[in-house]
Design a protein around this motif. Structure first.
Motif, PDB file in Angstrom:
ATOM      1  N   PRO A  92       0.798  -1.219   0.000  1.00  0.00           N
ATOM      2  CA  PRO A  92       0.000   0.000   0.000  1.00  0.00           C
ATOM      3  C   PRO A  92       0.831   1.268   0.000  1.00  0.00           C
ATOM      4  O   PRO A  92       0.386   2.289  -0.467  1.00  0.00           O
ATOM      5  CB  PRO A  92      -0.811  -0.104   1.292  1.00  0.00           C
ATOM      6  CG  PRO A  92      -0.711  -1.516   1.716  1.00  0.00           C
ATOM      7  CD  PRO A  92       0.571  -2.039   1.186  1.00  0.00           C
ATOM      8  N   ALA A  93       2.040   1.226   0.522  1.00  0.00           N
ATOM      9  CA  ALA A  93       2.792   2.477   0.612  1.00  0.00           C
ATOM     10  C   ALA A  93       3.896   2.581  -0.422  1.00  0.00           C
ATOM     11  O   ALA A  93       4.685   3.494  -0.406  1.00  0.00           O
ATOM     12  CB  ALA A  93       3.371   2.611   2.010  1.00  0.00           C
ATOM     13  N   ALA A  94       3.953   1.595  -1.330  1.00  0.00           N
ATOM     14  CA  ALA A  94       5.095   1.567  -2.246  1.00  0.00           C
ATOM     15  C   ALA A  94       4.916   2.512  -3.416  1.00  0.00           C
ATOM     16  O   ALA A  94       4.920   2.122  -4.569  1.00  0.00           O
ATOM     17  CB  ALA A  94       5.338   0.147  -2.737  1.00  0.00           C
ATOM     18  N   GLY A  95       4.726   3.812  -3.133  1.00  0.00           N
ATOM     19  CA  GLY A  95       4.538   4.772  -4.210  1.00  0.00           C
ATOM     20  C   GLY A  95       5.714   5.716  -4.335  1.00  0.00           C
ATOM     21  O   GLY A  95       6.554   5.802  -3.460  1.00  0.00           O
ATOM     22  N   ALA A 151      13.377  -1.010  -0.434  1.00  0.00           N
ATOM     23  CA  ALA A 151      14.357  -1.107  -1.526  1.00  0.00           C
ATOM     24  C   ALA A 151      13.691  -0.746  -2.849  1.00  0.00           C
ATOM     25  O   ALA A 151      14.293  -0.092  -3.714  1.00  0.00           O
ATOM     26  CB  ALA A 151      14.934  -2.522  -1.579  1.00  0.00           C
ATOM     27  N   THR A 152      12.438  -1.153  -3.012  1.00  0.00           N
ATOM     28  CA  THR A 152      11.708  -0.854  -4.253  1.00  0.00           C
ATOM     29  C   THR A 152      11.507   0.656  -4.392  1.00  0.00           C
ATOM     30  O   THR A 152      11.746   1.234  -5.456  1.00  0.00           O
ATOM     31  CB  THR A 152      10.344  -1.581  -4.242  1.00  0.00           C
ATOM     32  OG1 THR A 152      10.588  -2.961  -4.030  1.00  0.00           O
ATOM     33  CG2 THR A 152       9.609  -1.381  -5.554  1.00  0.00           C
ATOM     34  N   ILE A 153      11.110   1.278  -3.302  1.00  0.00           N
ATOM     35  CA  ILE A 153      10.911   2.735  -3.323  1.00  0.00           C
ATOM     36  C   ILE A 153      12.242   3.448  -3.531  1.00  0.00           C
ATOM     37  O   ILE A 153      12.341   4.432  -4.270  1.00  0.00           O
ATOM     38  CB  ILE A 153      10.222   3.182  -2.017  1.00  0.00           C
ATOM     39  CG1 ILE A 153       8.770   2.710  -2.069  1.00  0.00           C
ATOM     40  CG2 ILE A 153      10.306   4.688  -1.828  1.00  0.00           C
ATOM     41  CD1 ILE A 153       7.947   3.074  -0.885  1.00  0.00           C
ATOM     42  N   HIS A 154      13.259   2.911  -2.907  1.00  0.00           N
ATOM     43  CA  HIS A 154      14.587   3.509  -3.060  1.00  0.00           C
ATOM     44  C   HIS A 154      14.998   3.526  -4.533  1.00  0.00           C
ATOM     45  O   HIS A 154      15.432   4.551  -5.069  1.00  0.00           O
ATOM     46  CB  HIS A 154      15.591   2.710  -2.222  1.00  0.00           C
ATOM     47  CG  HIS A 154      16.979   3.258  -2.268  1.00  0.00           C
ATOM     48  ND1 HIS A 154      17.274   4.540  -1.854  1.00  0.00           N
ATOM     49  CD2 HIS A 154      18.153   2.743  -2.685  1.00  0.00           C
ATOM     50  CE1 HIS A 154      18.555   4.778  -2.020  1.00  0.00           C
ATOM     51  NE2 HIS A 154      19.127   3.696  -2.534  1.00  0.00           N
ATOM     52  N   ARG A 155      14.839   2.383  -5.186  1.00  0.00           N
ATOM     53  CA  ARG A 155      15.263   2.268  -6.592  1.00  0.00           C
ATOM     54  C   ARG A 155      14.401   3.106  -7.528  1.00  0.00           C
ATOM     55  O   ARG A 155      14.853   3.505  -8.597  1.00  0.00           O
ATOM     56  CB  ARG A 155      15.229   0.798  -7.024  1.00  0.00           C
ATOM     57  CG  ARG A 155      16.445   0.081  -6.535  1.00  0.00           C
ATOM     58  CD  ARG A 155      16.333  -1.417  -6.529  1.00  0.00           C
ATOM     59  NE  ARG A 155      17.562  -1.948  -5.971  1.00  0.00           N
ATOM     60  CZ  ARG A 155      18.617  -2.326  -6.692  1.00  0.00           C
ATOM     61  NH1 ARG A 155      18.574  -2.290  -8.010  1.00  0.00           N
ATOM     62  NH2 ARG A 155      19.711  -2.758  -6.109  1.00  0.00           N
ATOM     63  N   ALA A 156      13.149   3.365  -7.127  1.00  0.00           N
ATOM     64  CA  ALA A 156      12.278   4.190  -7.971  1.00  0.00           C
ATOM     65  C   ALA A 156      12.632   5.682  -7.861  1.00  0.00           C
ATOM     66  O   ALA A 156      12.272   6.475  -8.717  1.00  0.00           O
ATOM     67  CB  ALA A 156      10.820   3.976  -7.559  1.00  0.00           C
ATOM     68  N   ASN A 157      13.348   6.036  -6.795  1.00  0.00           N
ATOM     69  CA  ASN A 157      13.600   7.460  -6.542  1.00  0.00           C
ATOM     70  C   ASN A 157      15.069   7.863  -6.565  1.00  0.00           C
ATOM     71  O   ASN A 157      15.380   9.056  -6.588  1.00  0.00           O
ATOM     72  CB  ASN A 157      13.018   7.849  -5.178  1.00  0.00           C
ATOM     73  CG  ASN A 157      11.498   7.857  -5.193  1.00  0.00           C
ATOM     74  OD1 ASN A 157      10.895   8.832  -5.614  1.00  0.00           O
ATOM     75  ND2 ASN A 157      10.895   6.753  -4.784  1.00  0.00           N
ATOM     76  N   GLY A 176      17.564   1.455   1.949  1.00  0.00           N
ATOM     77  CA  GLY A 176      17.368   2.815   1.452  1.00  0.00           C
ATOM     78  C   GLY A 176      18.319   3.877   1.959  1.00  0.00           C
ATOM     79  O   GLY A 176      18.202   5.042   1.567  1.00  0.00           O
ATOM     80  N   ALA A 177      19.266   3.506   2.839  1.00  0.00           N
ATOM     81  CA  ALA A 177      20.255   4.524   3.248  1.00  0.00           C
ATOM     82  C   ALA A 177      21.139   4.826   2.055  1.00  0.00           C
ATOM     83  O   ALA A 177      21.594   3.907   1.369  1.00  0.00           O
ATOM     84  CB  ALA A 177      21.086   4.005   4.418  1.00  0.00           C
ATOM     85  N   ASN A 178      21.359   6.103   1.771  1.00  0.00           N
ATOM     86  CA  ASN A 178      22.218   6.436   0.623  1.00  0.00           C
ATOM     87  C   ASN A 178      23.148   7.600   0.912  1.00  0.00           C
ATOM     88  O   ASN A 178      23.513   8.359   0.020  1.00  0.00           O
ATOM     89  CB  ASN A 178      21.402   6.676  -0.654  1.00  0.00           C
ATOM     90  CG  ASN A 178      20.374   7.769  -0.518  1.00  0.00           C
ATOM     91  OD1 ASN A 178      20.151   8.269   0.582  1.00  0.00           O
ATOM     92  ND2 ASN A 178      19.768   8.150  -1.618  1.00  0.00           N
ATOM     93  N   SER A 179      23.547   7.704   2.163  1.00  0.00           N
ATOM     94  CA  SER A 179      24.488   8.746   2.539  1.00  0.00           C
ATOM     95  C   SER A 179      25.179   8.305   3.829  1.00  0.00           C
ATOM     96  O   SER A 179      24.542   7.653   4.674  1.00  0.00           O
ATOM     97  CB  SER A 179      23.695  10.044   2.737  1.00  0.00           C
ATOM     98  OG  SER A 179      24.505  11.043   3.251  1.00  0.00           O
ATOM     99  N   ILE A 180      26.465   8.644   3.956  1.00  0.00           N
ATOM    100  CA  ILE A 180      27.192   8.309   5.195  1.00  0.00           C
ATOM    101  C   ILE A 180      28.178   9.430   5.533  1.00  0.00           C
ATOM    102  O   ILE A 180      28.488  10.266   4.683  1.00  0.00           O
ATOM    103  CB  ILE A 180      28.009   6.986   5.086  1.00  0.00           C
ATOM    104  CG1 ILE A 180      29.021   7.062   3.925  1.00  0.00           C
ATOM    105  CG2 ILE A 180      27.119   5.773   4.981  1.00  0.00           C
ATOM    106  CD1 ILE A 180      30.060   5.938   3.942  1.00  0.00           C
ATOM    107  N   PHE A 181      28.669   9.388   6.765  1.00  0.00           N
ATOM    108  CA  PHE A 181      29.802  10.238   7.135  1.00  0.00           C
ATOM    109  C   PHE A 181      31.068   9.411   6.969  1.00  0.00           C
ATOM    110  O   PHE A 181      31.134   8.267   7.436  1.00  0.00           O
ATOM    111  CB  PHE A 181      29.689  10.694   8.594  1.00  0.00           C
ATOM    112  CG  PHE A 181      28.625  11.735   8.811  1.00  0.00           C
ATOM    113  CD1 PHE A 181      28.685  12.952   8.148  1.00  0.00           C
ATOM    114  CD2 PHE A 181      27.573  11.506   9.673  1.00  0.00           C
ATOM    115  CE1 PHE A 181      27.706  13.924   8.337  1.00  0.00           C
ATOM    116  CE2 PHE A 181      26.588  12.470   9.874  1.00  0.00           C
ATOM    117  CZ  PHE A 181      26.663  13.673   9.198  1.00  0.00           C
TER     118      PHE A 181
END
Ligand code: SAM
Ligand code: DTB
Ligand code: SF4
Length: 362
Positions: free
Chosen positions: A27-30, A58-64, A316-321
């Motif tokens: 339901p929230a995979a938009g 992961a699906t939402i991550h790849r869509a965005n 979905g993490a895509n940033s680090i220090f």
């Protein structure tokens, strides 16, 4: 989009629908960016079976976002210790007995030298942090020089200096500051238990000032402070219902430092440490509810296994220090990160400095 390819179905609000039916569409995979999340919906995401939650994230991550690309930021403490605030997690608070020596604001040249080193090490953003409740007006000229100098090197700039007035935000925007970090830290309810010298509303007011002046907002918080699942729901809810989501959402795992209220609590009750799976769940829920934002796997990586970090990237993490140090405590370090990136096939993201408002106006 949704997992069954039904691109038109909007996210649904019913917590029960999400929690009970794992076989149907997510339901929230938009791709849709929503600011009307309810606590029930967010709680239902946290409650999903772990595989379903990570798959959806992961699906939402790849869509965005570009999968496998991770943005690298380097931190520098430009003014260390002696902070008047009483944040229960922070060794820089004058209320803590951590033994950290208070220092003066670094000079501009020293800061720019550190930025150049960070750039050479492959970092695209330089984040400068000060142990202040708020910057004083007399500090602003040096702060502005730092922003301008780092920008001239072609790096993105970020600062975290405590509370800002609208006027100070405008000054930083004019100097070309790309991001301002100001964390809400936890749910509104748990925040009061951790910090008494300023309110949750004070934090929101600064975020409004930063947003209003056109600087990108970086706001997240800390998990593993002894808060409940409900607090983590409230924490994500507070961010995901802001009028505009923060462009960057740092999720820190508490770095326990002896002499701080929370560091001592964790040292005395090791079972209170955040469970790795629960940490990954928090990252995944942040990704799903704020699909366009960068989600940063922030403090706490030094004591996190490679497998847990890999799950965070998947979720979905895509940033680090990067680097050996955060502000005052240790970080994973460049060698460990290079090895991890090679193992996982991750690549660093290039810098994209915000259009300098002055240049744009000319
Ligand atoms: N004084 C400014 C402020 O509080 O906004 C800026 C610096 S402060 C150190 C920036 C953020 O670092 C805090 O909001 C908190 O979320 C995070 N932080 C501080 N100590 C931490 C710790 N021991 N573990 C994890 N995160 C921490
Ligand atoms: C954020 O959310 N995490 C960073 C950054 N914003 C400024 C700070 C982490 C600090 C960890 C404790 C320390 O090293 O002093
Ligand atoms: Fe000061 Fe920031 Fe530490 Fe709080 S988190 S004590 S405001 S430096």
């Amino acid at each position: 989009m949704s997992l069954d390819g039904n691109s038109s179905s909007p996210p649904q609000g019913g917590a029960q629908t999400i929690a009970q039916d794992h076989s149907g569409p997510c339901p929230a995979a938009g791709n849709e960016v929503r600011n009307d999340w309810t606590r029930e919906e967010i709680a239902a995401l946290f409650d999903l079976p772990f595989d379903d939650l990570v798959f959806q994230a992961a699906t939402i991550h790849r869509a965005n976002h570009k999968a496998g690309q991770v943005q690298l930021s380097t931190l520098l403490s430009i003014k260390t210790g002696g902070c008047p605030e009483d944040c229960g997690y922070c060794n820089q608070s004058a209320h803590a007995e951590s033994g950290l020596k208070a220092e003066k604001l670094l000079d501009v040249r020293t800061v720019l030298q550190s930025a150049a080193q960070a750039k050479d090490a492959g970092s695209s953003r330089f984040c400068m942090g000060a142990a202040w409740r708020n910057p004083k007006d007399r500090d602003m000229p040096a702060i502005i020089e730092m922003v301008q100098g780092v920008r001239q090197m072609g790096m993105e700039t970020c600062m975290t200096l405590g509370m800002l007035t609208r006027e100070q935000s405008e000054m930083l925007a004019e100097a070309g500051l790309d991001y301002y970090n100001h964390n809400i830290d936890s749910s509104p309810e748990y925040y009061e238990k951790v910090i008494t010298t300023r309110t949750f509303e004070d934090r929101l007011e600064t975020l409004e000032n930063v947003r209003g002046s056109g600087i990108n907002v970086c706001s997240g918080g800390i998990v593993g402070m002894g808060e409940t699942r409900e607090d983590r729901v409230g924490f994500v809810h507070a961010l995901a219902t802001l009028p505009r989501h923060p462009e960057s959402v740092p999720v820190n795992a508490l770095v326990p430092v002896r002499g701080t209220v929370l560091g001592d609590m964790l040292a005395d009750t090791p079972l209170a440490k955040i469970d790795d799976i629960e940490f990954v769940r928090t990252i995944a829920v942040a990704r799903i509810t704020m699909p366009a934002s960068m989600v940063r796997l922030s403090a706490g990586r030094e004591s996190m296994s490679e497998s847990t970090q890999a799950l965070c990237f998947l979720a979905g993490a895509n940033s680090i220090f990067t680097g050996d140090k955060l502000l005052t405590t240790g970080n994973a370090g460049d060698d460990a990160d290079q090895a991890l990136f090679a193992k996982l096939g991750l690549v660093p993201m290039a810098a994209e400095p915000r259009e300098n408002q002055l240049e744009a106006a000319e």
